[in-house]
Design a protein around this motif. Structure first.
Motif, short mmCIF file in Angstrom:
data_model
loop_
_atom_site.label_atom_id
_atom_site.label_comp_id
_atom_site.label_asym_id
_atom_site.label_seq_id
_atom_site.Cartn_x
_atom_site.Cartn_y
_atom_site.Cartn_z
N GLY A 79 15.16 -48.28 17.43
CA GLY A 79 15.36 -49.48 18.24
C GLY A 79 15.19 -49.19 19.50
N TYR A 80 15.50 -50.40 20.36
CA TYR A 80 15.16 -50.32 21.88
C TYR A 80 16.41 -50.91 22.48
N TYR A 81 16.93 -50.45 23.54
CA TYR A 81 17.87 -51.43 24.54
C TYR A 81 17.41 -51.53 25.83
N GLN A 82 18.01 -52.59 26.65
CA GLN A 82 17.80 -52.83 27.89
C GLN A 82 19.05 -53.67 28.43
N ALA A 83 19.09 -53.23 29.64
CA ALA A 83 19.93 -54.16 30.54
C ALA A 83 19.13 -54.69 31.74
N ASN A 84 19.23 -56.05 32.06
CA ASN A 84 18.26 -56.55 33.09
C ASN A 84 19.11 -56.50 34.44
N ALA A 85 18.48 -56.46 35.41
CA ALA A 85 19.12 -56.17 36.91
C ALA A 85 19.96 -57.46 37.14
N PRO A 94 9.23 -59.27 28.82
CA PRO A 94 7.81 -59.07 28.17
C PRO A 94 7.77 -57.24 27.90
N CYS A 95 8.34 -56.52 28.83
CA CYS A 95 8.26 -55.36 28.75
C CYS A 95 9.28 -55.01 27.40
N ALA A 96 10.39 -55.31 27.25
CA ALA A 96 11.05 -55.09 26.19
C ALA A 96 10.57 -55.55 24.99
N LEU A 97 9.85 -56.65 24.84
CA LEU A 97 9.26 -57.03 23.59
C LEU A 97 8.15 -56.26 23.22
N LYS A 98 7.36 -55.95 24.19
CA LYS A 98 6.27 -54.89 23.91
C LYS A 98 6.94 -53.61 23.30
N ILE A 99 7.57 -52.70 24.04
CA ILE A 99 8.13 -51.67 23.44
C ILE A 99 8.94 -51.62 22.12
#
Length: 205
Positions: A79-85, A94-99
Motif C-alpha cells: 500500500g501507500y500513505y500520504q499526508a497533505n500539506a 492525483p499523485c497518490a492515486l497514480k502511485i
C-alpha cells in the motif's frame, strides 16, 4: 477484501514522518511480512518524500529500490500513505492515486492511507487515518470497522513519547537519503527504538 491491521511500527513511523515535515506533503510505502489469508497486515513502512511528491523519476527510483530490498527481506509492498500539506485536506491527490494504482497492479488487495492532519494530536482517541481500497477500478473509502490497530493507546503513547523526546529526527525518508546516501532509508535505528518502547507495552510490533 478483509480486515487491515496496522502494526505499532508502521503507524509510529508514518506519524513521525508527518510531524518531522509539518508544512509539507509527505508520502511513503506500506509493507507486509505476513501472508495471513484474508487480512492485510501492514508490518512496516518506508517514508519516501517530503518535497515534490509528483516527481515521477524520484518516485520510480524509490519504488525500484524498495522493491529490491523487500525481495531480500521477505517483505512486499502492499500500500501507500500520504499526508497533505493542508491539514484540513485528507483527500487523495492525483499523485497518490497514480502511485496507489501502480502498487495495485502488483498486489490485488493494495490499500491507500491518508493521514488526517486535523486529528494528529496526542489527545486523539482514534487513529487519524482515512483508508481507501480499490474496487471496480476506483479507490473508495474503506469501512473503518475493518481497520485494526491493536493496543492503540500504547501505540499512541509511543508516538507521542518519541516526538516529545526528539526521536522523530532519527527518521530518514528517501528524499533525505538522496541528499546524503549514507543515511539509512530503511530506518533500522528508528525501528530498534520503537521496538524497545513497544516491548513492555505489548511485546509485539
Amino acid at each position: 477484501m478483509g480486515e487491515v491491521e496496522l502494526s505499532c511500527r508502521a503507524y509510529v513511523k508514518m506519524y513521525l514522518h508527518a510531524c518531522l515535515y509539518p508544512r509539507c506533503s509527505i508520502n511513503g510505502l506500506l509493507l507486509s511480512s505476513s501472508s495471513a489469508g484474508g487480512t492485510v497486515c501492514v508490518t512496516d513502512c518506508v517514508p519516501l518524500l517530503h518535497s515534490h511528491l509528483p516527481l515521477a523519476l524520484t518516485t520510480q527510483l524509490a519504488l525500484t529500490q524498495v522493491d529490491v530490498w523487500c525481495s531480500q527481506t521477505q517483505q512486499r509492498i502492499v500500500g501507500y500513505y500520504q499526508a497533505n500539506a493542508c491539514v484540513s485536506d485528507n483527500s487523495p491527490t492525483p499523485c497518490a492515486l497514480k502511485i496507489a494504482d501502480k502498487i495495485s497492479e502488483q498486489f490485488d488487495d493494495a490499500i491507500m492511507l491518508m493521514l488526517d492532519g486535523s486529528k494528529m494530536s496526542s489527545e486523539c482517541r482514534v487513529p487519524p487515518i482515512v483508508m481507501y481500497e480499490r474496487k471496480d477500478s476506483r479507490w473508495t473509502l474503506k469501512d473503518k470497522h475493518m481497520i485494526m490497530l491493536r493496543q492503540w493507546e500504547e501505540t499512541r503513547a509511543i508516538a507521542t513519547q518519541m516526538l516529545e523526546s526528539g526521536d522523530h529526527t532519527l527518521l530518514v525518508d528517501f528524499d533525505s537519503h538522496l541528499d546524503d546516501i549514507t543515511s539509512d532509508w530503511t530506518n533500522q535505528k528508528l525501528n530498534t527504538k520503537i521496538a524497545e518502547l513497544a516491548s513492555p507495552a505489548n511485546g509485539n510490533i
